[in-house]
Design a protein around this motif. Structure first.
Motif, PDB file in Angstrom:
ATOM      1  N   TYR A 104      -4.116   6.890   6.163  1.00 54.89           N
ATOM      2  CA  TYR A 104      -5.300   7.258   5.210  1.00 54.89           C
ATOM      3  C   TYR A 104      -4.791   7.196   3.850  1.00 54.89           C
ATOM      4  O   TYR A 104      -5.648   6.588   3.107  1.00 54.89           O
ATOM      5  CB  TYR A 104      -6.175   8.400   5.720  1.00 54.89           C
ATOM      6  CG  TYR A 104      -6.892   8.195   6.906  1.00 54.89           C
ATOM      7  CD1 TYR A 104      -7.899   7.556   6.784  1.00 54.89           C
ATOM      8  CD2 TYR A 104      -6.399   8.993   8.152  1.00 54.89           C
ATOM      9  CE1 TYR A 104      -8.798   7.173   8.011  1.00 54.89           C
ATOM     10  CE2 TYR A 104      -7.321   8.703   9.028  1.00 54.89           C
ATOM     11  CZ  TYR A 104      -8.293   7.655   9.295  1.00 54.89           C
ATOM     12  OH  TYR A 104      -9.173   7.571  10.323  1.00 54.89           O
ATOM     13  N   LEU A 105      -3.608   7.884   3.394  1.00 56.73           N
ATOM     14  CA  LEU A 105      -3.126   7.736   2.147  1.00 56.73           C
ATOM     15  C   LEU A 105      -2.720   6.487   1.538  1.00 56.73           C
ATOM     16  O   LEU A 105      -3.341   6.323   0.614  1.00 56.73           O
ATOM     17  CB  LEU A 105      -2.092   8.769   2.065  1.00 56.73           C
ATOM     18  CG  LEU A 105      -1.451   8.741   0.670  1.00 56.73           C
ATOM     19  CD1 LEU A 105      -2.204   9.525  -0.305  1.00 56.73           C
ATOM     20  CD2 LEU A 105      -0.137   9.804   0.788  1.00 56.73           C
ATOM     21  N   PHE A 106      -2.178   5.774   2.599  1.00 55.30           N
ATOM     22  CA  PHE A 106      -1.464   4.370   2.071  1.00 55.30           C
ATOM     23  C   PHE A 106      -2.896   3.589   1.839  1.00 55.30           C
ATOM     24  O   PHE A 106      -2.951   2.666   0.827  1.00 55.30           O
ATOM     25  CB  PHE A 106      -0.729   3.792   3.056  1.00 55.30           C
ATOM     26  CG  PHE A 106       0.623   4.369   2.764  1.00 55.30           C
ATOM     27  CD1 PHE A 106       1.278   4.690   1.341  1.00 55.30           C
ATOM     28  CD2 PHE A 106       1.342   4.584   3.928  1.00 55.30           C
ATOM     29  CE1 PHE A 106       2.527   5.314   1.383  1.00 55.30           C
ATOM     30  CE2 PHE A 106       2.724   5.262   3.976  1.00 55.30           C
ATOM     31  CZ  PHE A 106       3.239   5.553   2.683  1.00 55.30           C
TER      32      PHE A 106
ATOM     33  N   ALA B   1       8.048  -5.143   5.553  1.00 57.50           N
ATOM     34  CA  ALA B   1       7.717  -3.934   4.366  1.00 57.50           C
ATOM     35  C   ALA B   1       9.165  -4.375   3.422  1.00 57.50           C
ATOM     36  O   ALA B   1       8.791  -4.359   1.961  1.00 57.50           O
ATOM     37  CB  ALA B   1       8.074  -2.594   4.750  1.00 57.50           C
ATOM     38  N   MET B   2       9.973  -4.668   3.771  1.00 62.30           N
ATOM     39  CA  MET B   2      11.215  -4.983   2.829  1.00 62.30           C
ATOM     40  C   MET B   2      10.943  -6.253   2.183  1.00 62.30           C
ATOM     41  O   MET B   2      11.161  -6.256   0.896  1.00 62.30           O
ATOM     42  CB  MET B   2      12.695  -4.986   3.546  1.00 62.30           C
ATOM     43  CG  MET B   2      13.790  -5.075   2.706  1.00 62.30           C
ATOM     44  SD  MET B   2      15.259  -5.528   3.861  1.00 62.30           S
ATOM     45  CE  MET B   2      14.789  -7.109   4.710  1.00 62.30           C
TER      46      MET B   2
ATOM     47  N   ALA C   3      -0.342  -1.862  -5.262  1.00 62.32           N
ATOM     48  CA  ALA C   3      -1.010  -2.254  -3.963  1.00 62.32           C
ATOM     49  C   ALA C   3       0.156  -2.799  -2.975  1.00 62.32           C
ATOM     50  O   ALA C   3      -0.116  -2.412  -1.662  1.00 62.32           O
ATOM     51  CB  ALA C   3      -2.118  -3.240  -4.169  1.00 62.32           C
ATOM     52  N   PHE C   4       0.903  -3.547  -3.502  1.00 67.55           N
ATOM     53  CA  PHE C   4       2.074  -3.982  -2.745  1.00 67.55           C
ATOM     54  C   PHE C   4       2.975  -2.959  -2.064  1.00 67.55           C
ATOM     55  O   PHE C   4       3.477  -2.932  -0.890  1.00 67.55           O
ATOM     56  CB  PHE C   4       2.895  -4.930  -3.492  1.00 67.55           C
ATOM     57  CG  PHE C   4       2.384  -6.101  -3.783  1.00 67.55           C
ATOM     58  CD1 PHE C   4       1.556  -6.683  -2.996  1.00 67.55           C
ATOM     59  CD2 PHE C   4       2.706  -7.226  -4.920  1.00 67.55           C
ATOM     60  CE1 PHE C   4       0.930  -7.930  -3.114  1.00 67.55           C
ATOM     61  CE2 PHE C   4       2.365  -8.289  -5.176  1.00 67.55           C
ATOM     62  CZ  PHE C   4       1.544  -8.798  -4.200  1.00 67.55           C
TER      63      PHE C   4
ATOM     64  N   LEU D 143       2.091   0.804   4.761  1.00 71.26           N
ATOM     65  CA  LEU D 143       1.480   0.392   6.009  1.00 71.26           C
ATOM     66  C   LEU D 143       2.252  -0.284   7.017  1.00 71.26           C
ATOM     67  O   LEU D 143       2.195  -0.162   8.180  1.00 71.26           O
ATOM     68  CB  LEU D 143       0.161  -0.237   5.626  1.00 71.26           C
ATOM     69  CG  LEU D 143      -0.950   0.660   4.818  1.00 71.26           C
ATOM     70  CD1 LEU D 143      -2.085  -0.136   4.903  1.00 71.26           C
ATOM     71  CD2 LEU D 143      -1.316   1.637   5.849  1.00 71.26           C
ATOM     72  N   PHE D 144       2.904  -1.328   6.638  1.00 72.15           N
ATOM     73  CA  PHE D 144       3.828  -2.177   7.459  1.00 72.15           C
ATOM     74  C   PHE D 144       5.097  -1.179   8.248  1.00 72.15           C
ATOM     75  O   PHE D 144       5.537  -1.329   9.401  1.00 72.15           O
ATOM     76  CB  PHE D 144       4.586  -3.341   6.733  1.00 72.15           C
ATOM     77  CG  PHE D 144       3.731  -4.421   6.631  1.00 72.15           C
ATOM     78  CD1 PHE D 144       3.128  -5.044   7.674  1.00 72.15           C
ATOM     79  CD2 PHE D 144       3.696  -4.956   5.243  1.00 72.15           C
ATOM     80  CE1 PHE D 144       2.408  -6.172   7.340  1.00 72.15           C
ATOM     81  CE2 PHE D 144       3.059  -6.111   5.293  1.00 72.15           C
ATOM     82  CZ  PHE D 144       2.358  -6.774   6.200  1.00 72.15           C
TER      83      PHE D 144
END
Length: 205
Positions: A9-11, A55-56, A38-39, A45-46
């Motif tokens: 929820y935070l992200f 994510a990386m 945002a990225f 999230l990833f």
């Protein structure tokens, strides 16, 4: 509430706020900075989904290269904000019409979409095998099952890079080109020339 749910929820909330700020910020530099935020949250999230490789890539490629390139380009542009605001009222009806059409198409596509229908997934691509990380699993599939496709994609990128170099380095009339061999062969004796200025020469009026 567990740590994973709180982090999700935070992200999500921060990413949505940053996405809205990207399109509502008046300063283009601030828009790019919000895009970087945002990225980063999308990368979080990833990670929660177990896709640490994506994510990386999101941080290294998009934040480290694309967003920074956007930031440099926007900072180098001489943008006249008064001129931009003056043309807003003229193009506002057309922009609202196009936005309405796109929104209607998205809603129609979302209403007709059903997950999992007509999708044939190979058993090797369904889930990450036990005892193997997401990065190891992607590497094992990319360099075994999809090796030729991966090589073909690299070949296409290589050809496009060579084409861009050829187009930008073609011979132009009236331009000076760098001669590496001439520069390497230069010596102080060739580089320095003594000039004898005229002394005591008057100018006739």
């Amino acid at each position: 509430m567990t740590v994973a749910v709180f982090s999700f929820y935070l992200f999500s909330v921060v990413m949505l706020i940053a996405g809205v700020a990207v399109i509502t910020a008046r300063n283009p530099v601030h828009s790019v900075l919000w895009l970087i935020v945002a990225f980063f949250n999308a990368a979080g999230l990833f990670i929660l989904l177990g896709a640490e490789f994506l994510a990386m890539l999101l941080i290294i490629v998009y934040v480290g290269a694309v967003a920074v390139l956007f930031l440099f380009v926007v900072m180098m542009l001489d943008i006249d904000f008064a001129d931009l605001r003056s043309g807003l009222s003229r193009y506002l009806p057309l922009g609202l019409l196009v936005a309405g059409i796109i929104l209607a198409e998205i809603l129609l596509a979302g209403g007709a979409w059903a997950p999992g229908q007509g999708v044939v997934m190979h058993e090797a691509l369904g889930n990450t095998p036990a005892g193997m990380s997401n990065t190891q699993w992607i590497g094992s599939q990319l360099y075994t099952r999809y090796l030729y496709v991966f090589q073909a994609a690299g070949l296409v990128l290589l050809v496009s890079m060579i084409g861009a170099i050829v187009l930008t380095h073609r011979q132009r009339v009236g331009t000076k080109r760098q001669n590496i061999s001439h520069q390497v062969a230069m010596t102080p004796g060739k580089a320095v020339r003594k000039a004898q200025p005229g002394v005591g020469q008057g100018v006739e009026l």
